[in-house]
Write an enzyme that holds these catalytic residues in place. Structure first.
Site, short mmCIF file in Angstrom:
data_model
loop_
_atom_site.label_atom_id
_atom_site.label_comp_id
_atom_site.label_asym_id
_atom_site.label_seq_id
_atom_site.Cartn_x
_atom_site.Cartn_y
_atom_site.Cartn_z
N GLN A 54 1.04 -1.27 0.00
CA GLN A 54 0.29 0.49 -0.13
C GLN A 54 1.43 1.04 -0.21
O GLN A 54 0.51 2.58 -0.36
CB GLN A 54 -0.69 -0.05 1.45
CG GLN A 54 -2.26 -1.12 1.11
CD GLN A 54 -3.23 -1.20 2.62
OE1 GLN A 54 -2.83 -1.47 3.10
NE2 GLN A 54 -3.88 -0.52 2.23
N HIS A 145 -7.28 -9.16 6.37
CA HIS A 145 -6.91 -7.82 5.25
C HIS A 145 -5.61 -7.69 4.71
O HIS A 145 -5.47 -7.25 3.78
CB HIS A 145 -8.08 -7.05 5.84
CG HIS A 145 -8.17 -5.76 4.82
ND1 HIS A 145 -9.86 -5.30 4.54
CD2 HIS A 145 -7.61 -4.86 4.69
CE1 HIS A 145 -9.47 -3.67 4.19
NE2 HIS A 145 -8.03 -3.47 3.61
N GLU A 146 -4.92 -7.90 5.88
CA GLU A 146 -3.98 -7.16 5.59
C GLU A 146 -3.23 -7.98 4.90
O GLU A 146 -2.73 -7.88 4.16
CB GLU A 146 -3.14 -6.87 7.51
CG GLU A 146 -3.78 -5.24 7.59
CD GLU A 146 -3.77 -4.33 7.02
OE1 GLU A 146 -3.15 -3.82 6.05
OE2 GLU A 146 -5.22 -3.86 7.45
ZN ZN Z 1 -6.19 -2.82 2.70
#
Ligand code: ZN
Length: 184
Positions: A54, A145-146
Site C-alpha cells: 500500500q 485483510h492486511e
Molecule cells: Zn486494505
C-alpha cells in the site's frame, strides 16, 4: 521519518504478489526506516492496519495496531502495534464472520466481507524471530485483510454481496452505525 503516499485502487503495485523478506533484510536499516514510516502513515490516516504494498513497497510486511478507544473501530478489542514479516495464515475455524471493511487504498467506501472467524498466523517478528498468533473476532478479520494485500487481493474482491458496498455517508445512513465498520 515520513508519511508515505498510499497507493489507491488501480495502481498495479496493489495487484502484485509481494516478495518474501529475508532475516537480514528484516533487521536492516532500510527496513527500520520503512517500519517507522509505515507507523507514521498508519497514524496519519487513522487506520488499523497497513501493508507494505500500500506504500509502494512490494514486500511481505504488514503492520496492525488498534485500541478500544478508536470510535471508528469500537469493537472492544485492542491489538498493540505489531509488524508481521512473511505471514502465513492457517484457518482454525472456517465459520464465517462478517464485517463492514474499508481500506486506505479504496478511500471513502465500505463493503461487507465474510472471512473465516478464527485463524493462526505464523510470521517473523521485527527481530526476525518466528512467532505465532491466534486471533478471532475483529483481529482475525484485520489480519486476513492486511495479508491479502501481500497476495495482491483487495477486500472488494471478496464482497459477499455487491449490494452491500457503499460510500461511507450512505453506509452510515442506510447500513448501520459507524461503530460496525472494520479494517483500515
Ligand atoms: Zn486494505
Amino acid at each position: 521519518m515520513a508519511i508515505l503516499k498510499v497507493a489507491r485502487l488501480g495502481h498495479p503495485v496493489l495487484r502484485k504478489r509481494a516478495s518474501e523478506v529475508s532475516a537480514e533484510e528484516i533487521v536492516s536499516a532500510d527496513t527500520r526506516r520503512l517500519m517507522q514510516d509505515m507507523i507514521e502513515t498508519l497514524v496519519e490516516y487513522d487506520g488499523v492496519g497497513l501493508a507494505a504494498p500500500q506504500v509502494h513497497c512490494s514486500k511481505r510486511i504488514a503492520l496492525v495496531a488498534f485500541d478500544e478507544s478508536n470510535p471508528r473501530h469500537a469493537v472492544g478489542e485492542a491489538q498493540p502495534l505489531t509488524f508481521f514479516f512473511n505471514p502465513v495464515v492457517h484457518v482454525l475455524d472456517a465459520t464465517k464472520a462478517g464485517y463492514w471493511e474499508g481500506c486506505l487504498s479504496v478511500p471513502g467506501l465500505r463493503g461487507y466481507v465474510e472471512r473465516p472467524s478464527r485463524v493462526r498466523v505464523d510470521y517473523l517478528d521485527a527481530g526476525a524471530k518466528p512467532r505465532s498468533l491466534e486471533a478471532d473476532g475483529f483481529l482475525a478479520t484485520v489480519l486476513q485483510h492486511e495479508f491479502d494485500h501481500l497476495d495482491g487481493t483487495l477486500y472488494v474482491d471478496r464482497l459477499a454481496d455487491p449490494s452491500r458496498f457503499a460510500f461511507i455517508e450512505e453506509f452510515a445512513r442506510y447500513h448501520g452505525a459507524p461503530t460496525q465498520d472494520a479494517p483500515d
